[in-house]
Motif scaffolding. Structure first.
Motif, PDB file in Angstrom:
ATOM      1  N   GLY A  38       0.885  -1.745  -0.075  1.00 22.34           N
ATOM      2  CA  GLY A  38      -0.148   0.195   0.148  1.00 22.34           C
ATOM      3  C   GLY A  38       0.586   0.897   0.014  1.00 22.34           C
ATOM      4  N   ILE A  39      -0.017   2.500  -0.287  1.00 21.39           N
ATOM      5  CA  ILE A  39       0.615   3.624   0.155  1.00 21.39           C
ATOM      6  C   ILE A  39       0.250   4.395   1.337  1.00 21.39           C
ATOM      7  N   GLU A  40       1.117   5.193   1.859  1.00 22.17           N
ATOM      8  CA  GLU A  40       0.523   6.041   3.518  1.00 22.17           C
ATOM      9  C   GLU A  40       1.283   7.342   3.137  1.00 22.17           C
ATOM     10  N   ILE A  41       0.105   7.891   3.562  1.00 24.44           N
ATOM     11  CA  ILE A  41       0.456   9.712   3.875  1.00 24.44           C
ATOM     12  C   ILE A  41       0.271   9.870   4.476  1.00 24.44           C
ATOM     13  N   ARG A  42       1.419  11.203   5.011  1.00 21.34           N
ATOM     14  CA  ARG A  42       1.492  11.419   6.326  1.00 21.34           C
ATOM     15  C   ARG A  42       0.979  13.132   6.152  1.00 21.34           C
ATOM     16  N   THR A  43       0.214  13.775   6.912  1.00 26.69           N
ATOM     17  CA  THR A  43      -0.644  14.938   7.121  1.00 26.69           C
ATOM     18  C   THR A  43      -0.003  15.350   8.890  1.00 26.69           C
ATOM     19  N   GLY A  44      -0.346  16.400   8.469  1.00 28.65           N
ATOM     20  CA  GLY A  44      -0.677  17.488   9.992  1.00 28.65           C
ATOM     21  C   GLY A  44      -1.081  17.000  10.890  1.00 28.65           C
ATOM     22  N   ILE A  45      -2.834  15.677  10.726  1.00 31.66           N
ATOM     23  CA  ILE A  45      -4.149  15.534  11.278  1.00 31.66           C
ATOM     24  C   ILE A  45      -3.395  13.984  11.501  1.00 31.66           C
ATOM     25  N   GLY A  46      -2.651  13.279  10.716  1.00 31.95           N
ATOM     26  CA  GLY A  46      -2.708  11.729  10.869  1.00 31.95           C
ATOM     27  C   GLY A  46      -1.591  10.991   9.608  1.00 31.95           C
ATOM     28  N   TYR A  47      -2.481   9.808   9.509  1.00 33.69           N
ATOM     29  CA  TYR A  47      -1.654   9.348   8.587  1.00 33.69           C
ATOM     30  C   TYR A  47      -2.614   8.831   7.666  1.00 33.69           C
ATOM     31  N   SER A  77      -8.783  -8.332  -0.084  1.00 28.74           N
ATOM     32  CA  SER A  77      -9.383  -7.194   0.481  1.00 28.74           C
ATOM     33  C   SER A  77      -8.818  -5.619  -0.081  1.00 28.74           C
ATOM     34  N   GLY A  78      -9.988  -4.528   0.399  1.00 31.68           N
ATOM     35  CA  GLY A  78      -9.312  -3.433  -0.087  1.00 31.68           C
ATOM     36  C   GLY A  78      -9.252  -2.734   1.516  1.00 31.68           C
ATOM     37  N   LYS A  79      -8.128  -1.944   1.811  1.00 33.14           N
ATOM     38  CA  LYS A  79      -8.781  -1.189   3.548  1.00 33.14           C
ATOM     39  C   LYS A  79      -8.085   0.257   3.544  1.00 33.14           C
ATOM     40  N   LEU A  80      -8.780   1.160   3.918  1.00 33.53           N
ATOM     41  CA  LEU A  80      -8.434   2.165   4.011  1.00 33.53           C
ATOM     42  C   LEU A  80      -8.455   2.696   5.718  1.00 33.53           C
ATOM     43  N   THR A  81      -7.184   2.979   5.834  1.00 34.90           N
ATOM     44  CA  THR A  81      -6.644   3.085   7.711  1.00 34.90           C
ATOM     45  C   THR A  81      -6.476   4.165   8.139  1.00 34.90           C
ATOM     46  N   TYR A  82      -7.233   4.655   8.742  1.00 36.98           N
ATOM     47  CA  TYR A  82      -6.636   6.294   9.470  1.00 36.98           C
ATOM     48  C   TYR A  82      -5.431   5.638  11.149  1.00 36.98           C
ATOM     49  N   LEU A  83      -4.385   7.008  11.134  1.00 41.14           N
ATOM     50  CA  LEU A  83      -3.492   6.641  12.292  1.00 41.14           C
ATOM     51  C   LEU A  83      -2.816   7.464  12.788  1.00 41.14           C
ATOM     52  N   ILE A  84      -2.594   7.709  14.056  1.00 43.43           N
ATOM     53  CA  ILE A  84      -2.615   8.623  14.956  1.00 43.43           C
ATOM     54  C   ILE A  84      -1.396   8.069  15.735  1.00 43.43           C
ATOM     55  N   PRO A  85      -0.416   9.677  15.113  1.00 50.05           N
ATOM     56  CA  PRO A  85       1.071   9.047  15.281  1.00 50.05           C
ATOM     57  C   PRO A  85       1.396   9.225  17.107  1.00 50.05           C
ATOM     58  N   ILE A  86       1.675   8.600  17.383  1.00 48.74           N
ATOM     59  CA  ILE A  86       2.203   9.085  18.844  1.00 48.74           C
ATOM     60  C   ILE A  86       3.644   8.726  19.026  1.00 48.74           C
ATOM     61  N   ARG A  87       4.631   9.758  19.284  1.00 49.21           N
ATOM     62  CA  ARG A  87       6.103   8.975  19.778  1.00 49.21           C
ATOM     63  C   ARG A  87       6.892   9.148  21.237  1.00 49.21           C
ATOM     64  N   LYS A  88       8.007   8.502  20.901  1.00 53.99           N
ATOM     65  CA  LYS A  88       8.192   8.240  22.146  1.00 53.99           C
ATOM     66  C   LYS A  88       8.897   9.663  22.678  1.00 53.99           C
TER      67      LYS A  88
END
Length: 222
Positions: A170-179, A211-222
């Protein structure tokens, strides 16, 4: 073809732990959590063969991901998934039969990512287990059985536990409001939904899902 895909997923799932050991222990670490949803296109590999088209269903769930270093990570999910099969009566277009199987599934992925800071490609692969919840069917055969294998119509799922291998790209696009991640996946079950002993009617009855999926992630950095 199915054997080749399974072998690739097995190899891919374990190579990163060996060949990228130094990457795994490097920093920075990053944790991300979120949710996903999408569509499934499934069938069941029967022997004796049952002619089928792919049954369309839904999937949604929650995702947790840990990225270790720049390229490698681990991903754990808990998903609700609709699988099953849709029988193909090509010469009898008015006849239809479908069975929808509902599962809770837990895939555990090794993840490899590549690309720039804001746009990345990725590959996931690893084992997946599932637990069968219930099933439903739609029968529009009007009492007719046009020279086909029909034993499965009266057979409820016998094996609730499901296990196999899953993988995706897949492909991941990172933005200011999440991935935001868009991914295509393949899952092949090594278990059978029915008993497949020598005395049973089916010698194979294992699920196969695209299957095809769309995922939204919120990053939590250490």
């Amino acid at each position: 073809m199915k054997l080749s895909v399974a072998i690739f997923l097995i190899v891919f799932a374990f190579i990163p732990f060996e060949s990228n050991a130094q990457i795994i222990i490097t920093e920075p670490y990053e944790f991300a959590v979120g949710a996903s949803g999408g569509m499934t296109f499934s069938s069941v590999v029967f022997n004796p063969k049952v002619p089928q088209a792919r049954l369309q269903g839904l999937t949604f769930g929650v995702t947790g991901r840990m990225t270790m270093g720049e390229y490698v990570g681990l991903q754990l999910e808990l998903n609700y998934v609709q699988e099953g099969w849709l029988e193909d009566y090509e010469e009898f277009p008015d006849l239809t039969y479908s069975r929808r199987l509902h599962y809770l599934q837990l895939p555990f992925y090794t993840r490899v990512q590549f690309g720039g800071k804001n746009v990345k490609g990725f590959l996931n692969a690893g084992p997946q287990i599932g637990y069968f919840l219930n099933e439903s069917s739609e029968n529009h055969l009007n009492g007719e059985t046009p020279g086909r294998v029909n034993n499965q119509h009266d057979m409820p799922v016998e094996n609730r536990f499901q296990w196999g291998l899953s993988g995706g790209v897949g492909i991941e696009i990172r933005t200011g409001i999440g991935y935001f991640l868009l991914e295509g996946r393949y899952f092949y079950s090594f278990g059978d939904i029915y008993s497949t002993k020598r005395s049973d009617f089916f010698s194979k009855a294992s699920g196969e899902v695209f299957s095809g999926k769309l995922t939204y992630l919120i990053p939590i950095r250490k």
